[in-house]
Structure formats: structure tokens, C-alpha cells
Design a protein around this motif. Structure first.
Motif, PDB file in Angstrom:
ATOM      1  N   ILE A  74       0.844  -1.183   0.000  1.00 32.71           N
ATOM      2  CA  ILE A  74       0.000   0.000   0.000  1.00 32.71           C
ATOM      3  C   ILE A  74       0.890   1.249   0.000  1.00 32.71           C
ATOM      4  O   ILE A  74       1.850   1.336   0.762  1.00 32.71           O
ATOM      5  CB  ILE A  74      -0.922   0.022   1.235  1.00 32.71           C
ATOM      6  N   ASP A  75       0.576   2.200  -0.855  1.00 33.02           N
ATOM      7  CA  ASP A  75       1.379   3.416  -1.000  1.00 33.02           C
ATOM      8  C   ASP A  75       0.863   4.481  -0.032  1.00 33.02           C
ATOM      9  O   ASP A  75      -0.270   4.934  -0.143  1.00 33.02           O
ATOM     10  CB  ASP A  75       1.301   3.911  -2.444  1.00 33.02           C
ATOM     11  N   SER A  76       1.702   4.904   0.900  1.00 29.78           N
ATOM     12  CA  SER A  76       1.307   5.925   1.878  1.00 29.78           C
ATOM     13  C   SER A  76       1.941   7.283   1.596  1.00 29.78           C
ATOM     14  O   SER A  76       1.840   8.188   2.416  1.00 29.78           O
ATOM     15  CB  SER A  76       1.689   5.472   3.291  1.00 29.78           C
ATOM     16  N   SER A  77       2.593   7.449   0.447  1.00 29.45           N
ATOM     17  CA  SER A  77       3.227   8.723   0.132  1.00 29.45           C
ATOM     18  C   SER A  77       2.163   9.795  -0.117  1.00 29.45           C
ATOM     19  O   SER A  77       1.021   9.497  -0.480  1.00 29.45           O
ATOM     20  CB  SER A  77       4.134   8.592  -1.094  1.00 29.45           C
ATOM     21  N   ILE A  78       2.551  11.056   0.064  1.00 32.46           N
ATOM     22  CA  ILE A  78       1.579  12.154  -0.011  1.00 32.46           C
ATOM     23  C   ILE A  78       1.981  13.233  -1.011  1.00 32.46           C
ATOM     24  O   ILE A  78       1.318  14.265  -1.088  1.00 32.46           O
ATOM     25  CB  ILE A  78       1.395  12.806   1.374  1.00 32.46           C
ATOM     26  N   ASN A  79       3.041  13.010  -1.791  1.00 34.35           N
ATOM     27  CA  ASN A  79       3.563  14.103  -2.613  1.00 34.35           C
ATOM     28  C   ASN A  79       2.923  14.205  -3.990  1.00 34.35           C
ATOM     29  O   ASN A  79       3.280  15.088  -4.761  1.00 34.35           O
ATOM     30  CB  ASN A  79       5.091  13.976  -2.759  1.00 34.35           C
ATOM     31  N   ASP A  80       1.989  13.318  -4.328  1.00 36.89           N
ATOM     32  CA  ASP A  80       1.408  13.325  -5.665  1.00 36.89           C
ATOM     33  C   ASP A  80      -0.115  13.289  -5.565  1.00 36.89           C
ATOM     34  O   ASP A  80      -0.695  12.299  -5.095  1.00 36.89           O
ATOM     35  CB  ASP A  80       1.919  12.123  -6.463  1.00 36.89           C
ATOM     36  N   PHE A  81      -0.778  14.336  -6.031  1.00 33.77           N
ATOM     37  CA  PHE A  81      -2.231  14.425  -5.952  1.00 33.77           C
ATOM     38  C   PHE A  81      -2.931  13.389  -6.829  1.00 33.77           C
ATOM     39  O   PHE A  81      -4.108  13.088  -6.618  1.00 33.77           O
ATOM     40  CB  PHE A  81      -2.676  15.841  -6.349  1.00 33.77           C
ATOM     41  N   ASP A  82      -2.249  12.848  -7.798  1.00 31.71           N
ATOM     42  CA  ASP A  82      -2.847  11.819  -8.651  1.00 31.71           C
ATOM     43  C   ASP A  82      -3.317  10.609  -7.850  1.00 31.71           C
ATOM     44  O   ASP A  82      -4.170   9.848  -8.317  1.00 31.71           O
ATOM     45  CB  ASP A  82      -1.849  11.358  -9.712  1.00 31.71           C
ATOM     46  N   LYS A  83      -2.778  10.425  -6.653  1.00 28.54           N
ATOM     47  CA  LYS A  83      -3.187   9.291  -5.824  1.00 28.54           C
ATOM     48  C   LYS A  83      -4.570   9.496  -5.207  1.00 28.54           C
ATOM     49  O   LYS A  83      -5.177   8.542  -4.719  1.00 28.54           O
ATOM     50  CB  LYS A  83      -2.165   9.054  -4.712  1.00 28.54           C
ATOM     51  N   LYS A 619       0.116   9.589  10.888  1.00 28.22           N
ATOM     52  CA  LYS A 619      -0.196   8.170  10.951  1.00 28.22           C
ATOM     53  C   LYS A 619      -1.158   7.801   9.822  1.00 28.22           C
ATOM     54  O   LYS A 619      -0.824   7.972   8.665  1.00 28.22           O
ATOM     55  CB  LYS A 619      -0.737   7.799  12.333  1.00 28.22           C
ATOM     56  N   GLY A 620      -2.359   7.343  10.158  1.00 30.08           N
ATOM     57  CA  GLY A 620      -3.292   6.910   9.129  1.00 30.08           C
ATOM     58  C   GLY A 620      -4.216   7.987   8.621  1.00 30.08           C
ATOM     59  O   GLY A 620      -5.088   7.713   7.797  1.00 30.08           O
ATOM     60  N   PHE A 621      -4.029   9.225   9.066  1.00 34.13           N
ATOM     61  CA  PHE A 621      -4.884  10.328   8.629  1.00 34.13           C
ATOM     62  C   PHE A 621      -4.123  11.197   7.637  1.00 34.13           C
ATOM     63  O   PHE A 621      -3.020  11.671   7.914  1.00 34.13           O
ATOM     64  CB  PHE A 621      -5.323  11.175   9.824  1.00 34.13           C
ATOM     65  N   THR A 622      -4.726  11.407   6.474  1.00 32.48           N
ATOM     66  CA  THR A 622      -4.132  12.243   5.429  1.00 32.48           C
ATOM     67  C   THR A 622      -5.118  13.347   5.060  1.00 32.48           C
ATOM     68  O   THR A 622      -6.326  13.102   4.977  1.00 32.48           O
ATOM     69  CB  THR A 622      -3.795  11.417   4.179  1.00 32.48           C
ATOM     70  N   ALA A 623      -4.612  14.552   4.844  1.00 38.31           N
ATOM     71  CA  ALA A 623      -5.451  15.670   4.413  1.00 38.31           C
ATOM     72  C   ALA A 623      -4.702  16.481   3.378  1.00 38.31           C
ATOM     73  O   ALA A 623      -3.468  16.479   3.334  1.00 38.31           O
ATOM     74  CB  ALA A 623      -5.846  16.549   5.600  1.00 38.31           C
ATOM     75  N   TYR A 624      -5.450  17.160   2.529  1.00 45.29           N
ATOM     76  CA  TYR A 624      -4.837  18.009   1.525  1.00 45.29           C
ATOM     77  C   TYR A 624      -5.709  19.229   1.287  1.00 45.29           C
ATOM     78  O   TYR A 624      -6.937  19.190   1.350  1.00 45.29           O
ATOM     79  CB  TYR A 624      -4.598  17.253   0.212  1.00 45.29           C
ATOM     80  N   GLY A 661      -9.615  17.837   1.070  1.00 43.11           N
ATOM     81  CA  GLY A 661      -9.956  16.428   1.188  1.00 43.11           C
ATOM     82  C   GLY A 661      -9.254  15.772   2.349  1.00 43.11           C
ATOM     83  O   GLY A 661      -8.201  16.229   2.818  1.00 43.11           O
ATOM     84  N   VAL A 662      -9.842  14.686   2.834  1.00 41.66           N
ATOM     85  CA  VAL A 662      -9.258  13.901   3.921  1.00 41.66           C
ATOM     86  C   VAL A 662      -9.362  12.426   3.560  1.00 41.66           C
ATOM     87  O   VAL A 662     -10.219  12.006   2.774  1.00 41.66           O
ATOM     88  CB  VAL A 662      -9.966  14.159   5.271  1.00 41.66           C
ATOM     89  N   ARG A 663      -8.474  11.640   4.151  1.00 40.89           N
ATOM     90  CA  ARG A 663      -8.492  10.193   3.993  1.00 40.89           C
ATOM     91  C   ARG A 663      -8.036   9.558   5.296  1.00 40.89           C
ATOM     92  O   ARG A 663      -7.031   9.967   5.874  1.00 40.89           O
ATOM     93  CB  ARG A 663      -7.565   9.757   2.854  1.00 40.89           C
ATOM     94  N   TRP A 664      -8.811   8.572   5.768  1.00 40.05           N
ATOM     95  CA  TRP A 664      -8.444   7.826   6.965  1.00 40.05           C
ATOM     96  C   TRP A 664      -8.165   6.376   6.594  1.00 40.05           C
ATOM     97  O   TRP A 664      -8.899   5.768   5.805  1.00 40.05           O
ATOM     98  CB  TRP A 664      -9.577   7.827   8.000  1.00 40.05           C
ATOM     99  N   TRP A 665      -7.123   5.836   7.214  1.00 41.72           N
ATOM    100  CA  TRP A 665      -6.851   4.404   7.149  1.00 41.72           C
ATOM    101  C   TRP A 665      -7.130   3.809   8.523  1.00 41.72           C
ATOM    102  O   TRP A 665      -6.661   4.336   9.543  1.00 41.72           O
ATOM    103  CB  TRP A 665      -5.397   4.129   6.762  1.00 41.72           C
TER     104      TRP A 665
END
Length: 668
Positions: A74-83, A619-624, A661-665
Motif C-alpha cells: 500500500i502506498d502511503s506517500s503524499i507528494n502526488d495528488f494523482d493518488k 499516521k493513518g490520517f491524510t489531508a490536503y 480532502g481527507v483520507r483515513w486508514w
């Protein structure tokens, strides 16, 4: 509203799940892995509370695709909005999330056999080929939400778990709802996918199951009536600009309105099940007195795949303007304002029988396969029905060596009889890991011979001008790439003959001369003190100007970002993203049949698209947070973001968009 209600059961499950996040995000080796034979006694503090054992919540998860032997983390990187966004940066939509889209970098259709011919919304579909089959030691879930200007929304959800080591199942769901910035531009897409795989206790029987469905709704406005309206100081609110289709409808930017009065509704449902049984050598390892691990080394695999697919393509205009349809499609409506509707509906049933042989007993990544596929096709049109069949042979050779240095793939398919008799494709690739400098080097070759898509056939409801005497298209592609962690270099050469296309919105034609398209591409990461990074992508593509294929000569995307990790768990990536492509005669778009058609009168000359972004993960929370299309700022007639670029003639892209946007794992 009822569409979002379908999401409530999944949301209820996630909310009630146990949501302690692992010390390390999915996608790698667990740092907290302990000796399984060592018992850990929980420590307690003075108040009697039990300390959390993070190792128990750690997760090891990976996935692979159908017919693939490689496993991916699973890709957890945050540098590319295409994800996070359904439309890749190298694609262009018609100004709205979910609108018809096309790639700026040429991609040939190398798939032989029957094809309905409607691909303007393919990028938003859930497909069988992109289905991920997971393996995880804990139930894993993802929930994402995005909100943008113009009341655009997107919801994404995923869950997978292994209730037993040999059984995995899960689901994917996505909702895209975007009212748009111009009249009759709203889109509403719903995608779902249920997947699972099972392997018998003694590892001889295996099965894979996928059920995927897509409902794509998109209003069509035919573009604005004139570019001059964009600079009108009285029309800074873009919904006041007149459009060619659906302009009489009251504009209401409401994400819960999904009805399409003027536009396309595409639906498809795919059901796939594969079962296999292996013959080979059995073995076992005693774990302890009561547990035995069964091993199996296959020599021959018997495999059957069943696919049931339904597709429906509908265009409707409840208030059709007779002048527009007469001018664009030479259609005569009974009254000045009249309803119009076209529909193609297909049912395709496929049975595939295969034999797979493994030459190396202990390397299942090396195999030879051969099989036959039988296909029944039923079509229902506005005024007729058809029934076809196809029979094809296929084979493959795959060898991923034990040391993972060599990866050889050969596969092909030939249609021996039926509607697509004579169609074929042949693919070959050779991968070799050289060293850290050059990384993986890949050589590849593909050749396909295919019947033009069925919408070129006079029997299709959407065919308004075809002679039905087209020859088979032939496409040859070959190239090479070299890729490592810092750069990728490569080239692709495409040679097309008998290229089929539409022109003047509805007339079908076939280009008799060969078309050669050469593409050279490079990507590179430049770093300064490991904090400041420049990611650059560049593609140069050249083709004959006389051909009906229209491409920008040069495309580039650059991300200038500051990246770092702070306070132990805070990962940040912030900066600017710039995309640019050279002027070219971009295709027109034909709303009725959903096709991009070449034109020779208008050259699209866009300035670079500029976006500012802030992405972070804890951790498992991502926001942009993103401010997109900063390049549209203008001080003419006052301040505003009205200097729009264009996706196609008369199709402007939006002004400033604020996107959050937000994303939780979750580890359940």
C-alpha cells in the motif's frame, strides 16, 4: 440523496470498527514485529490502566492484480495528488470532475475483439483489470471525502480483510458529484466493486470473484456559444454564459440533483468468477503438535473463467434545439424544441477454459498457459437487435526468475471465428534489473489487429453516417524504458494503419495512410538537503500533421515542494504544481455519440496551469488543501479568476478551485 444513502452501511461499519492506528502505516515490514515464541506481559501503570501493545495493531498488507505474480505494498506517500483524484494529470476533462476526458499523451487501443466504442468516460470506471486482491493480517479500511468549489464532492471507501489466512474479501466504492461551473455541466458517477479470493486448505483449489458496476451520468452543454463571453464583466458568474445544449434548463448547483435532462448515461455491470484446480506435488510442515502447514507445488493447473457483462449507452435531450441538431448532426426534429434519444444496450457472456503448466516446481512465477474463450454477444438498439459470437485461442509464457532479476512475458490472442474473426494481439516484454544507476530496464513490443468498434457499424443507434466497409485496424507499438528511484527514461514508437475516427461530429472515416507517433519521455527527482524537491515529467511526441490524430508536441508537469517529517508522525508536502502543453488543434467533442473528433480551425493556446498545495499525513490520517488554476487570475474589469484555459474549442476549464480532502486508514 438516495445514492449517498447506499454508503451509510459501509460508514456505519467503519465508525463502529476498532480504529487504533498501527505504529507503521501499511505498505512495508512492520517495525514492531516481535519474536512469535516470546510472550509479552502487558505493563500496567499506577492507576491500573493497561498499556496499549502497538504490535498487536500493526498490519502487514499487500495486493496483486489478476494474472499478475508481483505483490505490491500500500502506498502511503503524499507528494502526488494523482493518488487522490480519479483523473490523472496527463489527462484533460472538459472542465468538470466527471466530465468526458481524453489523454494528452497518446495511448493506442491494443485490445482486439468486440468493443462498443464509447470511451470518453473510461477513466472514471471500476474495471476487472484494475481490481486489487489483498492479503492482510488485520481487517483494513479506508474512508475518504473531498469537497471543492462549486459544491463538488467525492466519497471513497474501501475495506478488506482475511477472516482466514486462505480467504480474503472486500469492497471499493466511489461517488463523484459535481454540479459544474457552467450551465448543464453536472456529473454524478457511482462506482462499486466487490472482490474476493479463496485458496483451499491444501492449496490445490483456488477461486477469484469480482463484481463491479458503474453508473456514469453526465450532462452535456455542447460548449459555450462564444469565447467572448468569458471576458464579459457581467458574466463573472459562469452560469450566466449561454451554452449550445440544455441552456433553457434552470441552473442549480446542487450536488444531490442527479437527473440528466440533456446528456449521457452510461451503465455497466461486470460479474467475473475464476476457479482453478492444481495437480502436482504435496508436502507439509509440522508447526507444532496440533498444527500442520500444508504445502503444494503445482505442475498443471486446470482453470475456468466466467464473465457476464452488461453495458448500456444512452443519450437523451428532453428539450432538443432543432437548429443545433440540424447544424451539427443533420438531424431533423419534428418541432423547434423536441425530445431526442439514442440507446445501445449490450449483453456479453464469456467462458474461458485454460491449462497452465509450471516447468519449475518451486517457482510458480514461471508458467506456460494455453486456452480457448467462447463469447456470446447480444445487442439491442433503438430499432433492431443483433446476436454475435466469437471463439478465440490465447496463450502466454511468464518467467519471473527466483532472484527477481529477469522478468519475461509473452502473450497473445487470436480470434479464429465469429464476428471478430481475424482479430489478434501479440505482446512481449523483457525486464532486467541492471544496477542502482540504471535500475530496471524494459524492452517491449505489441501488435494488434482489431475490428473497428461497433459504433462505426451502421446498425448502432449512434451511427449517423458510416458505410460499414472499414478494414481492420493494425497497431504496432515498441519501446524501451529505464527506471530507478530517481529517474525514468524511455521512448515508445506507435505505427497505426487503417485508423478509424469520426469527423464533423458524426461522420465516420478511415485513414488509409500509415500514422507514426514517436514519444520520448523522462521523469526526474531533484533534491536539495532532502527537504526541497523538484519532480519533473516531460513528454515529447511527434506525428504527421496531416493525420487525424491531434497531439501537443510537448507536455510537462512539475512539482516544486518542501517535504519533511516533524513531531515524529507529521509528514508534510507543500509547494506549487505546474502543468503545461504546447499549442495544438485540440479535438472537438461530439456530445450525442460521446466522441472526440478532429478539427483544423481552432488552435488551443493555454498558459501553464498553476496549483498551490499543502498535503500532510499523521499516521493513518491524510489531508490536503489545494488552490487550483491560480493562472486564471485577471485584473481586467476588476479582480477575478476569469482568464480561463481551454480543454477543447468552446470548452473552457474552470477558474479558481479550492479543494479540500481527507483520507483515513483504519486497522480494525
Amino acid at each position: 440523496m438516495k445514492k449517498i444513502c447506499l454508503f451509510i452501511p459501509a460508514l456505519f461499519f467503519l465508525v463502529n470498527a476498532f480504529c487504533q492506528e498501527p505504529t507503521k502505516l501499511p505498505g512495508g515490514i512492520n517495525k514492531n514485529r516481535t519474536n512469535p515464541n516470546q510472550q509479552t506481559v502487558p505493563k500496567k501503570d499506577s492507576l491500573g490502566f493497561e498499556h496499549r501493545d502497538d504490535a498487536k495493531d500493526s498490519i502487514n498488507i499487500y495486493y496483486r492484480y489478476l494474472d499478475s505474480v508481483r505483490r505490491y505494498p500500500i502506498d502511503s506517500s503524499i507528494n502526488d495528488f494523482d493518488k487522490y483524484y480519479p483523473l490523472p494529470s496527463s489527462w484533460q476533462n472538459l472542465g468538470n470532475n466527471g466530465a468526458a476526458a481524453f489523454p494528452l499523451i497518446f495511448k493506442p487501443n491494443l485490445k482486439p475483439g468486440w468493443d462498443a466504442g464509447f470511451h470518453a468516460y473510461d477513466v472514471y470506471r471500476f474495471t476487472l483489470e484494475e481490481t486489487r486482491f489483498y492479503k492482510t493480517n488485520h481487517p483494513f479500511s479506508m474512508l475518504g471525502y473531498q469537497l471543492a468549489s462549486g459544491k463538488e464532492q467525492m466519497i471513497k471507501a474501501m475495506h478488506t480483510q482475511n477472516p482466514k489466512p486462505n480467504l480474503n474479501f472486500g469492497f471499493d466504492y466511489r461517488l463523484i458529484s459535481a454540479p459544474g461551473f457552467f450551465v448543464t455541466q453536472n456529473t454524478n458517477h457511482n462506482n462499486f466493486r466487490i472482490f474476493g479470493n479463496y485458496q483451499g486448505k491444501r492449496k490445490r483449489y483456488s477461486s477469484w470473484l469480482v463484481m463491479a458496476g458503474n453508473t456514469l451520468r453526465a450532462s452535456e452543454n455542447g460548449g459555450i456559444t462564444s469565447e467572448s463571453f468569458l471576458l464579459d464583466p457581467n458574466k463573472k458568474k459562469r452560469f450566466s454564459i449561454p451554452v449550445n445544449l440544455g441552456g433553457a434548463a434552470a441552473f442549480e448547483p446542487n450536488p444531490f440533483i442527479t437527473k440528466i435532462n440533456t446528456g449521457n448515461i452510461y451503465r455497466d455491470v461486470n460479474f467475473f468468477i475464476r476457479q482453478s484446480y492444481d495437480i502436482g506435488k504435496r508436502d507439509s510442515v509440522a508447526i507444532n503438535d496440533s498444527t500442520t502447514e500444508y504445502l503444494f507445488y503445482p505442475k498443471l493447473r486446470l482453470q475456468h473463467s466466467f464473465t457476464y457483462n452488461t453495458q448500456q449507452y444512452t443519450f437523451r435531450d428532453d428539450n432538443g434545439d432543432s437548429l443545433y441538431y440540424q447544424r451539427a448532426y443533420k438531424l431533423k426534429l419534428a418541432t423547434p424544441i423536441d425530445s431526442i434519444s439514442f440507446s445501445d444496450k449490450w449483453t456479453v457472456l464469456t467462458n474461458d477454459f485454460s491449462l497452465v503448466q509450471f516447468p519449475d516446481t518451486k517457482n510458480t512465477s514461471q508458467y506456460i498457459s494455453a486456452g480457448i474463450a467462447l463469447q456470446n454477444i447480444n445487442g439491442n438498439f433503438t430499432s433492431s437487435t443483433v446476436n454475435f459470437y466469437n471463439a478465440s485461442l490465447h496463450g502466454a509464457y511468464k518467467n519471473l526468475t527466483r532472484n527477481k532479476l529477469w522478468d519475461i512475458t509473452l502473450n497473445g490472442q487470436f480470434y479464429i471465428t465469429g464476428f471478430n474473426a481475424g482479430d489478434y494481439n501479440l505482446n512481449a516484454s523483457l525486464n532486467r534489473y541492471l544496477n542502482k544507476k540504471w535500475g530496471d530496464v524494459r524492452l517491449f513490443f505489441s501488435n494488434a489487429n482489431r475490428t473497428p468498434s461497433f459504433n462505426f457499424d451502421y446498425r448502432s443507434s449512434f451511427n449517423l453516417g458510416s458505410n460499414n466497409n472499414f478494414k481492420k485496424e493494425n497497431i504496432t507499438s515498441f519501446g524501451a524504458t529505464s527506471a530507478n528511484a530517481l529517474f525514468q527514461l524511455g521512448f515508445i514508437n506507435n505505427l497505426l494503419t487503417n485508423y478509424s475516427y469520426f469527423y464533423n461530429y458524426y461522420q465516420a472515416e478511415q485513414y488509409s495512410k500509415p500514422i507514426n507517433i514517436l514519444q520520448v519521455f523522462a521523469t526526474k527527482k531533484f533534491s536539495y538537503h532532502n527537504k526541497w524537491n523538484w519532480y519533473t515529467e516531460a513528454v515529447l511526441q511527434q506525428t504527421d500533421a496531416a493525420s487525424p490524430i491531434r497531439l501537443p508536441l510537448f507536455y510537462t508537469r512539475n512539482r516544486f515542494s518542501f517535504e519533511g517529517k516533524y513531531f515524529k508522525n507529521l509528514n508534510i508536502s507543500t509547494g506549487l504544481e505546474v502543468r503545461y502543453f504546447t499549442p495544438y488543434k485540440a479535438n472537438n467533442y461530439s456530445p450525442l455519440n460521446g466522441q472526440f473528433v478532429p478539427q483544423d480551425t481552432v488552435t488551443i493556446k493555454n498558459i501553464p496551469d498553476i496549483h498551490a498545495f499543502l498535503h500532510f499525513r499523521i499516521k493513518g490520517f491524510t489531508a490536503y488543501l489545494r488552490a487550483e488554476n491560480l493562472n486564471t487570475v485577471s485584473f481586467k474589469n476588476g479582480f477575478g479568476f476569469i482568464n480561463n484555459n481551454f480543454a477543447a474549442p468552446l470548452y473552457p476549464t474552470p477558474g479558481l478551485i479550492i479543494r479540500f480532502g481527507v483520507r483515513w486508514w483504519f486497522v480494525n
